[in-house]
Design an enzyme around this catalytic site. Sequence first.
Site, PDB file in Angstrom:
ATOM      1  N   HIS A  26       0.835  -1.205   0.000  1.00  0.00           N
ATOM      2  CA  HIS A  26       0.000   0.000   0.000  1.00  0.00           C
ATOM      3  C   HIS A  26       0.874   1.261   0.000  1.00  0.00           C
ATOM      4  O   HIS A  26       0.652   2.191  -0.771  1.00  0.00           O
ATOM      5  CB  HIS A  26      -0.922   0.014   1.223  1.00  0.00           C
ATOM      6  CG  HIS A  26      -1.674   1.305   1.365  1.00  0.00           C
ATOM      7  ND1 HIS A  26      -2.837   1.574   0.682  1.00  0.00           N
ATOM      8  CD2 HIS A  26      -1.389   2.426   2.072  1.00  0.00           C
ATOM      9  CE1 HIS A  26      -3.246   2.803   0.977  1.00  0.00           C
ATOM     10  NE2 HIS A  26      -2.389   3.345   1.818  1.00  0.00           N
ATOM     11  N   HIS A  61       1.431   4.802  -2.512  1.00  0.00           N
ATOM     12  CA  HIS A  61       1.715   6.222  -2.241  1.00  0.00           C
ATOM     13  C   HIS A  61       2.954   6.777  -2.940  1.00  0.00           C
ATOM     14  O   HIS A  61       2.940   7.891  -3.434  1.00  0.00           O
ATOM     15  CB  HIS A  61       1.930   6.439  -0.739  1.00  0.00           C
ATOM     16  CG  HIS A  61       0.665   6.516   0.054  1.00  0.00           C
ATOM     17  ND1 HIS A  61      -0.157   7.625   0.038  1.00  0.00           N
ATOM     18  CD2 HIS A  61       0.079   5.640   0.900  1.00  0.00           C
ATOM     19  CE1 HIS A  61      -1.188   7.420   0.848  1.00  0.00           C
ATOM     20  NE2 HIS A  61      -1.079   6.218   1.383  1.00  0.00           N
ATOM     21  N   GLU A 121      -5.524   9.689  -0.803  1.00  0.00           N
ATOM     22  CA  GLU A 121      -5.845   8.260  -0.671  1.00  0.00           C
ATOM     23  C   GLU A 121      -6.720   7.725  -1.810  1.00  0.00           C
ATOM     24  O   GLU A 121      -6.480   6.626  -2.290  1.00  0.00           O
ATOM     25  CB  GLU A 121      -6.555   7.975   0.657  1.00  0.00           C
ATOM     26  CG  GLU A 121      -5.661   7.985   1.887  1.00  0.00           C
ATOM     27  CD  GLU A 121      -4.706   6.789   1.993  1.00  0.00           C
ATOM     28  OE1 GLU A 121      -4.955   5.739   1.363  1.00  0.00           O
ATOM     29  OE2 GLU A 121      -3.711   6.931   2.719  1.00  0.00           O
ATOM     30  N   SER A 167      -3.592   0.829  -5.123  1.00  0.00           N
ATOM     31  CA  SER A 167      -3.104  -0.428  -4.543  1.00  0.00           C
ATOM     32  C   SER A 167      -4.189  -1.493  -4.417  1.00  0.00           C
ATOM     33  O   SER A 167      -3.896  -2.615  -4.034  1.00  0.00           O
ATOM     34  CB  SER A 167      -2.452  -0.163  -3.170  1.00  0.00           C
ATOM     35  OG  SER A 167      -3.424   0.302  -2.254  1.00  0.00           O
TER      36      SER A 167
HETATM   37 FE   LIG Z   1      -2.618   5.314   2.575  1.00  0.00          FE
END
Ligand SMILES: [Fe+2]
Length: 251
Positions: free
Chosen positions: A126, A131, A172, A191
């Site tokens: 993730h 990110h 996000e 992700s």
């Molecule tokens: Fe995150």
Amino acid sequence: MQGVEHSELVAAKPFLIVQDYAKYTADQHVLWSELVARRMAQLEHCACREYMEGWHALGLEQNQIPHLDAVSERLERRTGWRVQPVSGFMPSRAFFEMLAARQFPTTTWLRSRESMDYTPEPDILHDALGHLPMFAEQSFADAVAEYGRVCHAIESEEKLERMGRLYWYTFEFGLIRQNGAVKVYGSGVASSQQECTNVLSGGCEIRDFSVAEVLNTTVKVDEIHKRLFAIKSFDEILGAVREAKLIVDKI
Ligand SMILES: [Fe+2]
């Protein structure tokens, strides 16, 4: 904000760790490769340009779990951000402190084969696949640092909860329109096979990004998204952080 050293982190200090790279097993590198191969098959079509550029620019690879120090060196040269390994979820104060210091907290553990599709807590898939690539984009990276600086100065939980919605629906779960198509830049969509498929298959209403509307949209962490927001350009996010600050100041 650039050049803030570890020693200056106070709230985040207990959570900082070193990535013990030698501890990863051959099986874990294989699992990483499988996870990345599966995500890339989708991301090659649905990720925004900047995401794919960032993936390559930071030297992230499909065949091995990333060396976070090496990624950090490349990232720092590009946008002034560093990658800082952390032990797991962090209290908000520590998290904002790190963002304001341009250090992205990244977990080092990798999900198990039994949890390939979902982990409730962030792992290196993730954090690194989701990110890190976007932090190679200067306007995005500057906006996250400003978000950290703004939130670090806010005491009120109610105001922080509102600012959290902005984080959620941009960094996000953010989407962007590029060349007439909706593309993914938010880590939670990038992700996740399920979230990404949901966006691609029209299972999710995609609204034009509006700070006021985002701040009025609650976050549901445990269900697939029915509404997400698409920006037109990454230049919008820095302004959105400042606009959100003015709105929450009136709460
Ligand atoms: Fe995150």
